[in-house]
Design an enzyme around this catalytic site. Structure first.
Site, PDB file in Angstrom:
ATOM      1  N   GLY A  11       0.834  -1.201   0.000  1.00  0.00           N
ATOM      2  CA  GLY A  11       0.000   0.000   0.000  1.00  0.00           C
ATOM      3  C   GLY A  11       0.863   1.242   0.000  1.00  0.00           C
ATOM      4  CB  ALA A  12       2.030   3.393  -2.483  1.00  0.00           C
ATOM      5  N   GLY A  16       1.137   3.744   4.243  1.00  0.00           N
ATOM      6  CA  GLY A  16       2.259   2.955   3.739  1.00  0.00           C
ATOM      7  C   GLY A  16       3.493   3.817   3.498  1.00  0.00           C
ATOM      8  CG  PHE A 115     -13.042  19.162   9.652  1.00  0.00           C
ATOM      9  CD1 PHE A 115     -12.425  20.056   8.797  1.00  0.00           C
ATOM     10  CD2 PHE A 115     -13.526  17.972   9.120  1.00  0.00           C
ATOM     11  CE1 PHE A 115     -12.297  19.783   7.450  1.00  0.00           C
ATOM     12  CE2 PHE A 115     -13.408  17.685   7.771  1.00  0.00           C
ATOM     13  CZ  PHE A 115     -12.789  18.591   6.930  1.00  0.00           C
ATOM     14  CG  ASP A 217      -7.586  -5.602  -2.473  1.00  0.00           C
ATOM     15  OD1 ASP A 217      -8.778  -5.256  -2.404  1.00  0.00           O
ATOM     16  OD2 ASP A 217      -6.916  -5.493  -3.522  1.00  0.00           O
ATOM     17  CD  GLN A 236     -17.251   8.889   9.291  1.00  0.00           C
ATOM     18  OE1 GLN A 236     -16.332   9.248   8.568  1.00  0.00           O
ATOM     19  NE2 GLN A 236     -17.290   9.178  10.567  1.00  0.00           N
ATOM     20  CG  HIS A 238     -18.734  12.657   4.593  1.00  0.00           C
ATOM     21  ND1 HIS A 238     -19.465  13.777   4.282  1.00  0.00           N
ATOM     22  CD2 HIS A 238     -17.517  13.108   5.010  1.00  0.00           C
ATOM     23  CE1 HIS A 238     -18.729  14.854   4.503  1.00  0.00           C
ATOM     24  NE2 HIS A 238     -17.541  14.467   4.945  1.00  0.00           N
ATOM     25  CG  LEU A 248     -16.595  13.727   0.762  1.00  0.00           C
ATOM     26  CD1 LEU A 248     -17.572  12.840   1.510  1.00  0.00           C
ATOM     27  CD2 LEU A 248     -15.255  13.721   1.443  1.00  0.00           C
ATOM     28  CD  GLU A 251     -17.086  16.904   9.150  1.00  0.00           C
ATOM     29  OE1 GLU A 251     -17.528  15.771   8.916  1.00  0.00           O
ATOM     30  OE2 GLU A 251     -16.370  17.174  10.126  1.00  0.00           O
ATOM     31  NE  ARG A 282     -16.861  13.329   8.433  1.00  0.00           N
ATOM     32  CZ  ARG A 282     -15.698  13.134   7.866  1.00  0.00           C
ATOM     33  NH1 ARG A 282     -15.237  11.902   7.704  1.00  0.00           N
ATOM     34  NH2 ARG A 282     -14.974  14.143   7.451  1.00  0.00           N
ATOM     35  CG  HIS A 348     -16.283   9.151   4.008  1.00  0.00           C
ATOM     36  ND1 HIS A 348     -15.773   9.637   2.832  1.00  0.00           N
ATOM     37  CD2 HIS A 348     -15.584   9.756   5.000  1.00  0.00           C
ATOM     38  CE1 HIS A 348     -14.810  10.499   3.095  1.00  0.00           C
ATOM     39  NE2 HIS A 348     -14.660  10.579   4.391  1.00  0.00           N
ATOM     40  CD  GLU A 379     -10.815   3.960   4.994  1.00  0.00           C
ATOM     41  OE1 GLU A 379     -10.278   4.919   4.403  1.00  0.00           O
ATOM     42  OE2 GLU A 379     -11.977   3.589   4.765  1.00  0.00           O
ATOM     43  NE  ARG A 390     -12.215   8.811   9.176  1.00  0.00           N
ATOM     44  CZ  ARG A 390     -12.183   9.915   8.432  1.00  0.00           C
ATOM     45  NH1 ARG A 390     -11.638  11.026   8.891  1.00  0.00           N
ATOM     46  NH2 ARG A 390     -12.691   9.898   7.213  1.00  0.00           N
ATOM     47  CB  SER A 395      -8.799   9.259   8.225  1.00  0.00           C
ATOM     48  OG  SER A 395      -8.058   8.346   7.450  1.00  0.00           O
ATOM     49  CG  LEU A 396      -5.938  12.915   5.790  1.00  0.00           C
ATOM     50  CD1 LEU A 396      -5.951  14.313   5.173  1.00  0.00           C
ATOM     51  CD2 LEU A 396      -5.367  11.910   4.784  1.00  0.00           C
TER      52      LEU A 396
HETATM   53  C1  FAD Z   1     -13.166  11.758  -0.868  1.00  0.00           C
HETATM   54  C2  FAD Z   1     -12.499  11.545   0.455  1.00  0.00           C
HETATM   55  C3  FAD Z   1     -12.109  12.632   1.220  1.00  0.00           C
HETATM   56  C4  FAD Z   1     -11.477  12.450   2.448  1.00  0.00           C
HETATM   57  N1  FAD Z   1     -11.066  13.552   3.171  1.00  0.00           N
HETATM   58  C5  FAD Z   1     -10.417  13.354   4.338  1.00  0.00           C
HETATM   59  C6  FAD Z   1      -9.924  14.473   5.089  1.00  0.00           C
HETATM   60  O1  FAD Z   1     -10.064  15.627   4.690  1.00  0.00           O
HETATM   61  N2  FAD Z   1      -9.295  14.221   6.255  1.00  0.00           N
HETATM   62  C7  FAD Z   1      -9.111  12.965   6.740  1.00  0.00           C
HETATM   63  O2  FAD Z   1      -8.535  12.811   7.801  1.00  0.00           O
HETATM   64  N3  FAD Z   1      -9.542  11.893   6.032  1.00  0.00           N
HETATM   65  C8  FAD Z   1     -10.174  12.053   4.855  1.00  0.00           C
HETATM   66  N4  FAD Z   1     -10.604  10.959   4.145  1.00  0.00           N
HETATM   67  C9  FAD Z   1     -10.232   9.605   4.600  1.00  0.00           C
HETATM   68  C10 FAD Z   1      -8.790   9.310   4.227  1.00  0.00           C
HETATM   69  O3  FAD Z   1      -8.458   9.933   3.031  1.00  0.00           O
HETATM   70  C11 FAD Z   1      -8.528   7.817   4.071  1.00  0.00           C
HETATM   71  O4  FAD Z   1      -9.044   7.133   5.172  1.00  0.00           O
HETATM   72  C12 FAD Z   1      -7.032   7.556   3.997  1.00  0.00           C
HETATM   73  O5  FAD Z   1      -6.454   8.357   2.999  1.00  0.00           O
HETATM   74  C13 FAD Z   1      -6.680   6.111   3.751  1.00  0.00           C
HETATM   75  O6  FAD Z   1      -5.285   6.041   3.606  1.00  0.00           O
HETATM   76  P1  FAD Z   1      -4.511   4.654   3.583  1.00  0.00           P
HETATM   77  O7  FAD Z   1      -3.068   4.966   3.502  1.00  0.00           O
HETATM   78  O8  FAD Z   1      -4.979   3.809   4.702  1.00  0.00           O
HETATM   79  O9  FAD Z   1      -5.035   3.960   2.250  1.00  0.00           O
HETATM   80  P2  FAD Z   1      -5.118   4.475   0.732  1.00  0.00           P
HETATM   81  O10 FAD Z   1      -4.669   5.864   0.558  1.00  0.00           O
HETATM   82  O11 FAD Z   1      -6.472   4.091   0.281  1.00  0.00           O
HETATM   83  O12 FAD Z   1      -4.056   3.571   0.032  1.00  0.00           O
HETATM   84  C14 FAD Z   1      -4.235   2.190  -0.103  1.00  0.00           C
HETATM   85  C15 FAD Z   1      -3.051   1.650  -0.846  1.00  0.00           C
HETATM   86  O13 FAD Z   1      -3.108   0.247  -0.836  1.00  0.00           O
HETATM   87  C16 FAD Z   1      -2.849  -0.242  -2.124  1.00  0.00           C
HETATM   88  N5  FAD Z   1      -3.509  -1.541  -2.242  1.00  0.00           N
HETATM   89  C17 FAD Z   1      -4.783  -1.870  -1.941  1.00  0.00           C
HETATM   90  N6  FAD Z   1      -4.989  -3.173  -2.178  1.00  0.00           N
HETATM   91  C18 FAD Z   1      -3.817  -3.676  -2.619  1.00  0.00           C
HETATM   92  C19 FAD Z   1      -3.395  -4.950  -3.043  1.00  0.00           C
HETATM   93  N7  FAD Z   1      -4.199  -6.020  -3.083  1.00  0.00           N
HETATM   94  N8  FAD Z   1      -2.114  -5.102  -3.436  1.00  0.00           N
HETATM   95  C20 FAD Z   1      -1.257  -4.055  -3.459  1.00  0.00           C
HETATM   96  N9  FAD Z   1      -1.620  -2.811  -3.066  1.00  0.00           N
HETATM   97  C21 FAD Z   1      -2.878  -2.641  -2.659  1.00  0.00           C
HETATM   98  C22 FAD Z   1      -3.376   0.816  -3.067  1.00  0.00           C
HETATM   99  O14 FAD Z   1      -2.735   0.742  -4.297  1.00  0.00           O
HETATM  100  C23 FAD Z   1      -2.992   2.076  -2.313  1.00  0.00           C
HETATM  101  O15 FAD Z   1      -1.674   2.427  -2.617  1.00  0.00           O
HETATM  102  C24 FAD Z   1     -11.249  11.144   2.916  1.00  0.00           C
HETATM  103  C25 FAD Z   1     -11.650  10.042   2.156  1.00  0.00           C
HETATM  104  C26 FAD Z   1     -12.279  10.240   0.941  1.00  0.00           C
HETATM  105  C27 FAD Z   1     -12.735   9.044   0.173  1.00  0.00           C
END
Ligand code: FAD
Length: 575
Positions: A11-12, A16, A115, A217, A236, A238, A248, A251, A282, A348, A379, A390, A395-396
């Site tokens: 995960g990038a 990650g 927020f 996954d 959740q 939103h 989206l 907020e 939310r 969301h 996440e 949340r 989350s960020l």
């Molecule tokens: C529209 C939107 C707005 C948001 N705004 C906010 C905000 O303002 N503030 C806040 O705190 N949160 C916000 N959130 C929530 C937050 O963005 C996410 O919860 C968070 O970015 C998730 O980050 P992550 O690093 O866990 O996963 P992600 O950023 O989803 O990254 C997942 C990674 O896993 C990889 N991956 C997945 N499955 C596999 C697999 N089988 N094999 C290899 N790689 C895989 C993908 O390629 C990706 O690189 C928002 C969410 C959305 C949808």
């Protein structure tokens, strides 16, 4: 093909990459991502990242911690919430030093805005705690972290999809198996430590803010290997997704002063949250929207209400919410400067996921026993700082705080431990799964099963739930699981076979949906985002506990673990 790295991160996204930045240059680390890194879903995050910097008005980490605990309807592990709120401040400064282009106050400090659920002095009124870069905060985080990882020479395997997790018989993690999407080739990654940072599973629902790739996954693969998932019933919605599309509208719109109005033009949140109004958490706002709709106060008797920004200065809308403004103009042909925007709640964020301790170690039971070498963050993980609901911007900050902690703990782990031998034929299961999908000659279509899954989840595991609805859902999921064994895909090639990828992802979605339905049916109370119409009251005596769901050869098994309470005794949640 065989690879060997001290640490492998799957995960990038923000979680990650934050972990990778800790490990890079200090050990041999690889990042595997099914998407090109900067297409990760973190890039879609809009409104902000929470930290009690106190740059714009008085704020303290303990107020942030309290809001997080209360926002999560007291299901939050308070030791983890304390880590989150304390370390958020330093994590933001670190991001700033790595080049994050935050919005600034006139005197050059990081600007902050309001927020939902974030308050001053333990709930007295809204506080400005969200640091931001216009409404592109996630995009900027992703770019900042990716640049940092590249600079530190992390090895990337882009468009590689993890299909399996490798564990020894005595439960030590030894690596992962992934498919190179470009060639269809299967690769074995032998590692001392693995971090799962695969994001959420919003695609399990029909109306969602989540991108196509959010299919759970990592959670599903670990679940298949007998690792429990925690608190999966808490998903959740939103409040402000674009009507019917789910895209989206952050907020931050309400943080900048936007108001929700029903079909009669009333600011209806006055009825539900007299202090925080439109900036209530939310779960409460989403329920309030549906209550208005059920009472016949939706717009023109339909299932949506308005988001009203028209009273805000045009330059605030254009400069602080530019992407959102663009979405509304592009997708609705409306202008937020002068038009009301039709919105409805959109699926969301997954509060549940792989159980971890505060160092990102995946744990398997109520005693928090870790799996040696296996970590999770972001996440896909449940540490649990979000409990039953949340808060926006949390989350960020979860990604950067716990991504960083996981990375640091992994570094210590890889320094202290050697490689464990891989199991015999480590890629056997992954190969069998791919071959089965390519060769199966059934009559069922992936898109059709997915659509029915998303519809059923929306109807029976959405904002409102009942025991009968959840039982109906389980029956439907059983039927879909059965039909999934009879799927057929037309593209039999190995090169960028997205039909194959979607079929694999559908399998993961089914796993997540089953875990959600079973966990939600068992929890006979209402808490945070889990609202049972047949059990409408929170029941601390019986349900102040985390759900753990495990797949066993005898079916799904539920067990529970206590919530960690350190500073704040559970109270009724009013805003
Ligand atoms: C529209 C939107 C707005 C948001 N705004 C906010 C905000 O303002 N503030 C806040 O705190 N949160 C916000 N959130 C929530 C937050 O963005 C996410 O919860 C968070 O970015 C998730 O980050 P992550 O690093 O866990 O996963 P992600 O950023 O989803 O990254 C997942 C990674 O896993 C990889 N991956 C997945 N499955 C596999 C697999 N089988 N094999 C290899 N790689 C895989 C993908 O390629 C990706 O690189 C928002 C969410 C959305 C949808």
């Amino acid at each position: 093909m065989y690879h060997r790295f001290d640490a492998v991160i799957v995960g990038a996204g923000g979680a990650g990459l934050m972990a990778a930045a800790q490990l890079a240059g200090r050990c041999n680390v690889a990042v595997i991502s099914k998407l090109y890194p900067v297409r990760s879903h973190t890039g879609a995050a809009q409104g902000g990242i929470a930290a009690a910097l106190g740059n714009v008005e008085e704020d303290h980490w303990i107020w942030h911690m309290f809001d997080t605990v209360k926002g999560g309807d007291y299901l939050v592990d308070q030791d983890a919430a304390e880590v989150l709120a304390r370390e958020a401040i330093d994590a933001i400064i670190e991001l700033e030093h790595w080049g994050f282009p935050f919005n600034r106050t006139p005197d050059g400090r990081i600007d902050q805005r309001r927020f939902g659920g974030h308050t001053r002095n333990f709930g007295e009124g809204p506080v400005r705690r969200a640091c931001y870069a216009a409404d592109r905060t996630g995009h900027m985080i992703l770019q900042t972290l990716y640049q940092t990882a590249l600079k530190r020479q992390v090895t990337f395997f882009d468009e590689f999809m993890m299909l399996d997790l490798l564990l020894t018989d005595d439960g030590v993690c030894t690596g992962v198996v992934a498919m190179d999407i470009e060639t269809g080739e299967i690769h074995v990654f032998h590692a001392k430590a693995v971090l799962l940072a695969t994001g959420g599973f919003g695609r399990v629902y029909k109306v969602t803010s989540n991108a196509l790739a959010a299919t759970g996954d990592g959670d599903a693969i670990a679940f298949r290997r007998g690792i429990p998932l925690e608190d999966m019933e808490f998903y959740q919605f939103h409040p402000t997704g674009i009507y019917k599309m789910g895209i989206l509208l952050s907020e931050a719109c309400r943080g900048e002063g936007g108001i929700l109005r029903n079909g009669l033009g009333e600011r209806f949140m006055e009825r539900y949250a007299p202090t925080l109004l439109d900036l209530a958490p939310r779960d409460m706002v989403s329920r309030a929207i549906y209550q208005e709709i059920r009472a016949g106060r939706g717009v023109d008797g339909k299932d949506y209400v308005w988001l009203d920004l028209t009273h805000l200065p045009a330059d605030v809308i254009e400069t602080k919410l530019p992407d959102i403004t663009d979405f509304v103009r592009t997708y609705l042909g409306l202008d937020p400067v002068k038009d009301l925007i039709p919105i409805q709640p959109t699926a969301h964020y997954a509060m549940g996921g792989l159980p971890t301790d505060v160092d990102g170690r995946v744990t398997v039971d109520a005693q928090n026993t870790p799996i040696p070498g296996l970590y999770a963050a972001g996440e896909c993980a449940c540490v649990s700082v979000h409990g039953a609901n949340r808060l926006g911007t949390n989350s960020l900050v979860d990604l950067v705080v716990f991504g960083r902690r996981a990375g640091r703990h992994m570094l210590q782990f890889v320094r202290e431990n050697d490689f464990h031998p891989l199991p015999k034929e480590p890629d056997y299961r992954a190969r069998a799964e791919v071959e089965w999908i390519l060769e199966n000659e059934g009559n069922e279509r992936v898109a059709q099963i997915r659509a029915e899954l998303q519809e059923a989840m929306m109807t029976d595991a959405g904002v409102f739930r009942t025991g009968d609805g959840l039982k109906r859902l389980q029956q439907k999921l059983g039927e879909l699981r059965n039909r999934y064994t009879r799927i057929r895909i037309d593209d039999k090639s190995r090169t960028f076979n997205m039909e194959l990828v979607e079929a694999l992802e559908l399998g993961f979605l089914l796993d997540c949906a089953e875990a959600i339905a079973a966990s939600a049916l068992a929890r006979e109370e209402s808490r945070g985002a889990h609202y049972r119409e047949d059990f409408p009251v929170r029941d601390d005596a019986n349900w102040l506990k985390h759900t753990l769901i495990t797949r066993t050869s005898g079916g799904l098994q539920l067990s529970y673990k206590p919530v960690v309470i350190t500073r704040f005794e559970p109270k009724e949640r009013v805003y």
